[in-house]
Write an enzyme that holds these catalytic residues in place. Structure first.
Site, PDB file in Angstrom:
ATOM      1  N   LYS A  28       0.769  -1.127   0.015  1.00  0.00           N
ATOM      2  CA  LYS A  28      -0.051   0.157  -0.173  1.00  0.00           C
ATOM      3  C   LYS A  28       0.940   1.270   0.092  1.00  0.00           C
ATOM      4  O   LYS A  28       0.619   2.058  -0.748  1.00  0.00           O
ATOM      5  CB  LYS A  28      -0.871   0.080   1.210  1.00  0.00           C
ATOM      6  CG  LYS A  28      -2.050  -0.977   1.135  1.00  0.00           C
ATOM      7  CD  LYS A  28      -2.876  -1.322   2.195  1.00  0.00           C
ATOM      8  CE  LYS A  28      -3.878  -2.278   2.190  1.00  0.00           C
ATOM      9  NZ  LYS A  28      -4.609  -2.435   3.355  1.00  0.00           N
ATOM     10  N   GLN A  58      -4.563  -1.305   9.442  1.00  0.00           N
ATOM     11  CA  GLN A  58      -4.570  -2.741   9.155  1.00  0.00           C
ATOM     12  C   GLN A  58      -5.302  -3.598   9.907  1.00  0.00           C
ATOM     13  O   GLN A  58      -5.100  -3.750  10.928  1.00  0.00           O
ATOM     14  CB  GLN A  58      -3.090  -3.081   8.489  1.00  0.00           C
ATOM     15  CG  GLN A  58      -3.077  -4.358   7.845  1.00  0.00           C
ATOM     16  CD  GLN A  58      -3.870  -4.247   6.392  1.00  0.00           C
ATOM     17  OE1 GLN A  58      -3.957  -3.310   5.886  1.00  0.00           O
ATOM     18  NE2 GLN A  58      -4.212  -5.599   5.884  1.00  0.00           N
ATOM     19  N   ASP A  97     -10.850   3.339   3.599  1.00  0.00           N
ATOM     20  CA  ASP A  97     -11.115   1.816   3.704  1.00  0.00           C
ATOM     21  C   ASP A  97     -12.951   1.596   3.561  1.00  0.00           C
ATOM     22  O   ASP A  97     -13.237   0.870   3.135  1.00  0.00           O
ATOM     23  CB  ASP A  97     -10.994   1.204   5.080  1.00  0.00           C
ATOM     24  CG  ASP A  97      -9.574   0.108   4.943  1.00  0.00           C
ATOM     25  OD1 ASP A  97      -9.446  -0.220   3.936  1.00  0.00           O
ATOM     26  OD2 ASP A  97      -9.056   0.078   5.914  1.00  0.00           O
TER      27      ASP A  97
HETATM   28  N1  GUN Z   1      -7.199  -6.554   6.120  1.00  0.00           N
HETATM   29  C1  GUN Z   1      -7.547  -7.523   5.074  1.00  0.00           C
HETATM   30  N2  GUN Z   1      -8.105  -6.454   4.171  1.00  0.00           N
HETATM   31  C2  GUN Z   1      -8.049  -5.307   4.577  1.00  0.00           C
HETATM   32  C3  GUN Z   1      -8.470  -4.081   3.943  1.00  0.00           C
HETATM   33  O1  GUN Z   1      -8.958  -3.845   2.984  1.00  0.00           O
HETATM   34  N3  GUN Z   1      -8.379  -2.880   4.979  1.00  0.00           N
HETATM   35  C4  GUN Z   1      -7.666  -3.015   6.101  1.00  0.00           C
HETATM   36  N4  GUN Z   1      -7.757  -1.821   6.801  1.00  0.00           N
HETATM   37  N5  GUN Z   1      -7.461  -4.071   6.646  1.00  0.00           N
HETATM   38  C5  GUN Z   1      -7.468  -5.328   5.839  1.00  0.00           C
END
Ligand code: GUN
Length: 301
Positions: free
Chosen positions: A54, A98, A121
């Site tokens: 990311k 995350q 998100d």
């Molecule tokens: N963990 C797995 N997928 C995601 C996501 O799309 N966003 C976040 N914040 N954590 C995750």
């Protein structure tokens, strides 16, 4: 018949180029770039690799990026204080915590603490509500569902009046994509069915799907005879079923398998996403899209 592959890796490149150009343009005209912070608590190897990617992608498209790594023992109150700091930071447009978080931290409390206008998100209840209302209310569609819709549209698959069947009812994929596909608007306007572990006859529902979206997390769950000939199959499953040595790097890598029996399904479907290289790359791409949107909302452009 062999299905057309919908390659997330190719669509990602196009969208990231579009974002890079727009970021450069905004920087020139307004002197600002989107700012994204990722907060990682602990050392879950999958989470580390997602967050690293990311941040790398944010850097590539010209964002300001911060990777804020925290100890697995961080107190919930300290994590809340950290989020508050970024909520008040003018240079930050997107905050991503995350998931999953360690057990001593209440995930809901953390997600609710993020400013909904920086919730790239799309997990905050305010943004879930906006998504449900649809239309202009939607600010940040959650990244994986947004990526799925983008893939369907860019592949030229007709959604209006289509029978969409979603397998799985998670808050991250199943529920939001079902909601998005039933809205009145382009890339949607479909008749949507959601099937799950409580459904009596999974096969019967899948068989009538013009667009089948599978996010169950069960490798090979969808059998070839469940697929309607010529339909569009979107496989969201990324299941680690073993390990192998990479021919490129000589290092151990995970063997990934989707929720659909791909080798058989490709002979029946009209369109299909591969695993890996299908939906996966789209999630991070749409995170960039949402972070850019966040700055644009703020600037009123
Ligand atoms: N963990 C797995 N997928 C995601 C996501 O799309 N966003 C976040 N914040 N954590 C995750």
């Amino acid at each position: 018949m062999t299905a057309t592959l919908i390659k997330g890796t190719e669509i990602r490149e196009k969208i990231l180029e579009e974002i890079t150009a727009e970021v450069a343009d905004i920087k020139e005209k307004h002197g600002k770039v989107p700012g994204l912070v990722t907060i990682l608590v602990g050392e879950n190897p999958a989470s580390i690799s997602y967050v690293t990617l990311k941040i790398k992608t944010a850097h590539r498209v010209g964002f300001k990026e911060i990777q804020d790594n925290q100890s697995p023992d961080i107190a919930e109150s300290d994590l809340l204080a950290l989020i508050e700091k970024y909520n008040n930071d003018e240079s930050i447009n997107g905050i991503l915590v995350q998931l999953p978080l360690p057990k001593h931290i209440d995930e809901k409390k953390i997600l609710n603490a993020i400013d909904p206008d920086k919730d790239v998100d799309g997990f905050h209840p305010v943004n879930v509500g906006r998504l449900m209302i649809g239309g202009n209310e939607v600010k940040f569609p959650p990244c994986t569902p947004a990526g799925i819709q983008e893939m369907i549209v860019r592949a030229g698959v007709e959604t209006k009046g289509a029978e969409v069947v979603v397998v799985g009812r998670s808050n991250i994929v199943g529920k939001p994509i079902a909601n998005m596909m039933l809205q009145k608007g382009p890339g949607a306007n479909a008749t949507v069915t959601v099937v799950h572990t409580g459904t009596k006859d999974l096969a019967a529902h899948c068989k009538r799907a013009d667009i089948l979206i599978v996010a169950a997390g069960v490798p090979g769950l969808v059998k070839p005879e469940w697929i309607k000939p010529g339909s569009c199959v979107i496989d969201v499953g990324v299941n680690r079923v073993g390990e192998k040595i990479s021919e490129k790097t000589g290092k151990k890598i995970a063997i990934l398998r989707g929720d659909v029996d791909f080798d058989a399904a490709i002979e029946i479907a009209g369109f299909i996403t591969p695993v890996p290289g299908g939906v996966g790359p789209m999630t991070i791409t749409m995170l960039m899209q949402n972070t850019l949107k966040s700055l644009k909302y703020k600037l009123g452009i």
